[in-house]
Design a protein around this motif. Sequence first.
Motif, PDB file in Angstrom:
ATOM      1  N   TRP A  86       9.346  -9.299  -3.890  1.00 38.79           N
ATOM      2  CA  TRP A  86       8.061  -7.813  -3.995  1.00 38.79           C
ATOM      3  C   TRP A  86       7.687  -7.026  -3.383  1.00 38.79           C
ATOM      4  N   TYR A  87       7.408  -7.267  -2.092  1.00 37.30           N
ATOM      5  CA  TYR A  87       7.168  -6.625  -1.323  1.00 37.30           C
ATOM      6  C   TYR A  87       7.933  -5.328  -0.565  1.00 37.30           C
ATOM      7  N   ARG A  88       9.155  -5.998  -0.574  1.00 38.92           N
ATOM      8  CA  ARG A  88      10.076  -4.481  -0.383  1.00 38.92           C
ATOM      9  C   ARG A  88      10.861  -3.879  -1.834  1.00 38.92           C
ATOM     10  N   GLN A  89       9.924  -4.365  -2.912  1.00 37.08           N
ATOM     11  CA  GLN A  89      10.794  -4.141  -4.299  1.00 37.08           C
ATOM     12  C   GLN A  89       9.021  -3.137  -4.202  1.00 37.08           C
ATOM     13  N   TYR A  90       7.845  -3.128  -3.928  1.00 38.08           N
ATOM     14  CA  TYR A  90       7.227  -2.718  -4.944  1.00 38.08           C
ATOM     15  C   TYR A  90       5.763  -2.345  -4.143  1.00 38.08           C
ATOM     16  N   GLY A  91       5.918  -2.592  -2.737  1.00 37.57           N
ATOM     17  CA  GLY A  91       5.767  -2.328  -1.480  1.00 37.57           C
ATOM     18  C   GLY A  91       4.016  -2.800  -1.160  1.00 37.57           C
ATOM     19  N   ASP A  92       3.384  -2.157  -0.550  1.00 36.39           N
ATOM     20  CA  ASP A  92       1.844  -2.607   0.134  1.00 36.39           C
ATOM     21  C   ASP A  92       0.800  -4.156  -0.721  1.00 36.39           C
ATOM     22  N   VAL A  93       1.303  -2.834  -1.083  1.00 33.99           N
ATOM     23  CA  VAL A  93      -0.038  -3.982  -2.819  1.00 33.99           C
ATOM     24  C   VAL A  93      -0.132  -4.054  -4.676  1.00 33.99           C
ATOM     25  N   PHE A  94       1.011  -5.253  -4.608  1.00 34.74           N
ATOM     26  CA  PHE A  94       1.297  -5.256  -6.326  1.00 34.74           C
ATOM     27  C   PHE A  94       0.759  -6.588  -6.852  1.00 34.74           C
ATOM     28  N   GLY A  95       1.016  -6.546  -8.246  1.00 36.56           N
ATOM     29  CA  GLY A  95       0.488  -8.070  -8.723  1.00 36.56           C
ATOM     30  C   GLY A  95       0.908  -8.718  -9.729  1.00 36.56           C
ATOM     31  N   VAL A  96       0.879  -9.636  -9.236  1.00 39.51           N
ATOM     32  CA  VAL A  96       1.461 -11.348  -9.933  1.00 39.51           C
ATOM     33  C   VAL A  96       0.774 -12.174 -10.822  1.00 39.51           C
ATOM     34  N   TYR A  97       1.012 -13.333 -11.230  1.00 37.53           N
ATOM     35  CA  TYR A  97       0.120 -13.693 -12.524  1.00 37.53           C
ATOM     36  C   TYR A  97       1.236 -15.256 -12.121  1.00 37.53           C
ATOM     37  N   PHE A  98       0.286 -15.865 -11.977  1.00 36.78           N
ATOM     38  CA  PHE A  98       0.401 -17.631 -11.726  1.00 36.78           C
ATOM     39  C   PHE A  98      -0.432 -18.229 -12.554  1.00 36.78           C
ATOM     40  N   GLY A  99       0.208 -18.134 -13.329  1.00 38.15           N
ATOM     41  CA  GLY A  99       0.493 -19.001 -15.151  1.00 38.15           C
ATOM     42  C   GLY A  99      -0.410 -17.589 -15.548  1.00 38.15           C
ATOM     43  N   ALA A 100      -1.682 -17.621 -16.210  1.00 39.64           N
ATOM     44  CA  ALA A 100      -1.986 -16.689 -16.747  1.00 39.64           C
ATOM     45  C   ALA A 100      -3.382 -15.917 -15.329  1.00 39.64           C
ATOM     46  N   LYS A 101      -3.845 -16.181 -14.615  1.00 41.49           N
ATOM     47  CA  LYS A 101      -4.053 -15.602 -13.718  1.00 41.49           C
ATOM     48  C   LYS A 101      -3.585 -14.576 -12.899  1.00 41.49           C
ATOM     49  N   PRO A 102      -4.760 -13.390 -12.616  1.00 46.08           N
ATOM     50  CA  PRO A 102      -3.921 -12.389 -11.871  1.00 46.08           C
ATOM     51  C   PRO A 102      -3.888 -12.355 -10.990  1.00 46.08           C
ATOM     52  N   PHE A 103      -3.104 -12.459  -9.829  1.00 44.42           N
ATOM     53  CA  PHE A 103      -3.630 -11.907  -8.105  1.00 44.42           C
ATOM     54  C   PHE A 103      -3.151 -10.430  -7.788  1.00 44.42           C
ATOM     55  N   LEU A 104      -3.331 -10.010  -7.162  1.00 43.80           N
ATOM     56  CA  LEU A 104      -3.488  -8.874  -6.276  1.00 43.80           C
ATOM     57  C   LEU A 104      -3.130  -9.365  -5.186  1.00 43.80           C
ATOM     58  N   CYS A 105      -2.094  -9.282  -4.740  1.00 49.18           N
ATOM     59  CA  CYS A 105      -1.093  -8.738  -3.116  1.00 49.18           C
ATOM     60  C   CYS A 105      -1.588  -8.024  -2.113  1.00 49.18           C
ATOM     61  N   VAL A 106      -2.365  -7.813  -0.997  1.00 50.19           N
ATOM     62  CA  VAL A 106      -2.534  -6.901  -0.317  1.00 50.19           C
ATOM     63  C   VAL A 106      -1.801  -7.030   1.021  1.00 50.19           C
ATOM     64  N   ALA A 107      -0.572  -5.949   1.174  1.00 47.70           N
ATOM     65  CA  ALA A 107       0.209  -6.006   2.755  1.00 47.70           C
ATOM     66  C   ALA A 107      -0.670  -5.432   3.588  1.00 47.70           C
ATOM     67  N   ASN A 108      -1.049  -4.651   3.313  1.00 46.23           N
ATOM     68  CA  ASN A 108      -1.541  -3.641   4.055  1.00 46.23           C
ATOM     69  C   ASN A 108      -2.841  -3.667   4.929  1.00 46.23           C
ATOM     70  N   PRO A 109      -3.336  -3.814   6.020  1.00 44.40           N
ATOM     71  CA  PRO A 109      -4.654  -4.310   6.585  1.00 44.40           C
ATOM     72  C   PRO A 109      -5.797  -2.892   6.609  1.00 44.40           C
ATOM     73  N   GLU A 110      -5.457  -1.548   5.888  1.00 44.28           N
ATOM     74  CA  GLU A 110      -7.159  -0.510   5.740  1.00 44.28           C
ATOM     75  C   GLU A 110      -6.916  -0.954   4.503  1.00 44.28           C
ATOM     76  N   ALA A 111      -6.005  -1.814   3.308  1.00 41.32           N
ATOM     77  CA  ALA A 111      -6.159  -1.126   2.270  1.00 41.32           C
ATOM     78  C   ALA A 111      -6.885  -2.685   2.342  1.00 41.32           C
ATOM     79  N   LEU A 112      -6.628  -3.586   2.159  1.00 45.51           N
ATOM     80  CA  LEU A 112      -7.276  -5.181   2.705  1.00 45.51           C
ATOM     81  C   LEU A 112      -9.006  -4.683   3.355  1.00 45.51           C
ATOM     82  N   LYS A 113      -8.517  -4.379   3.857  1.00 46.74           N
ATOM     83  CA  LYS A 113     -10.188  -3.763   4.903  1.00 46.74           C
ATOM     84  C   LYS A 113     -10.456  -3.284   3.951  1.00 46.74           C
TER      85      LYS A 113
END
Length: 110
Positions: free
Chosen positions: A63-90
């Motif tokens: 998903w990181y390769r496909q969608y980039g540094d910031v993408f969203g996934v769902y663990f069940g019905a709970k949304p999770f925002l995945c952030v791989a960029n340190p500046e965006a995370l900060k």
Amino acid sequence: MEATYLLAIGVLLFTYILFKLRQRRLKFSTFHQLGIPGPRPSFLWGNLPEINAKGIGVCVVQWYRQYGDVFGVYFGAKPFLCVANPEALKNFMVKEFNNFTDKDVSMKRF
């Protein structure tokens, strides 16, 4: 008289089920409405079937390769925002903390 009660209960049950289905659909459109890319979730389990089939590490890298540094996934019905960029995370964790006060923090290195 009894048939009327059964009909009323049936209509109420049908309306409740439609309401819950619509609510679930709206929950799974959170990231789409915000313009955040990510894999399309299944209606009942979110992205868990794919995670269980491939493993979470493989999925996150894919998903990181496909969608980039910031993408969203769902663990069940709970949304999770995945952030791989340190500046965006900060930005999310420090600068705009007031906008994200009810977040769950899950840090794991893959």
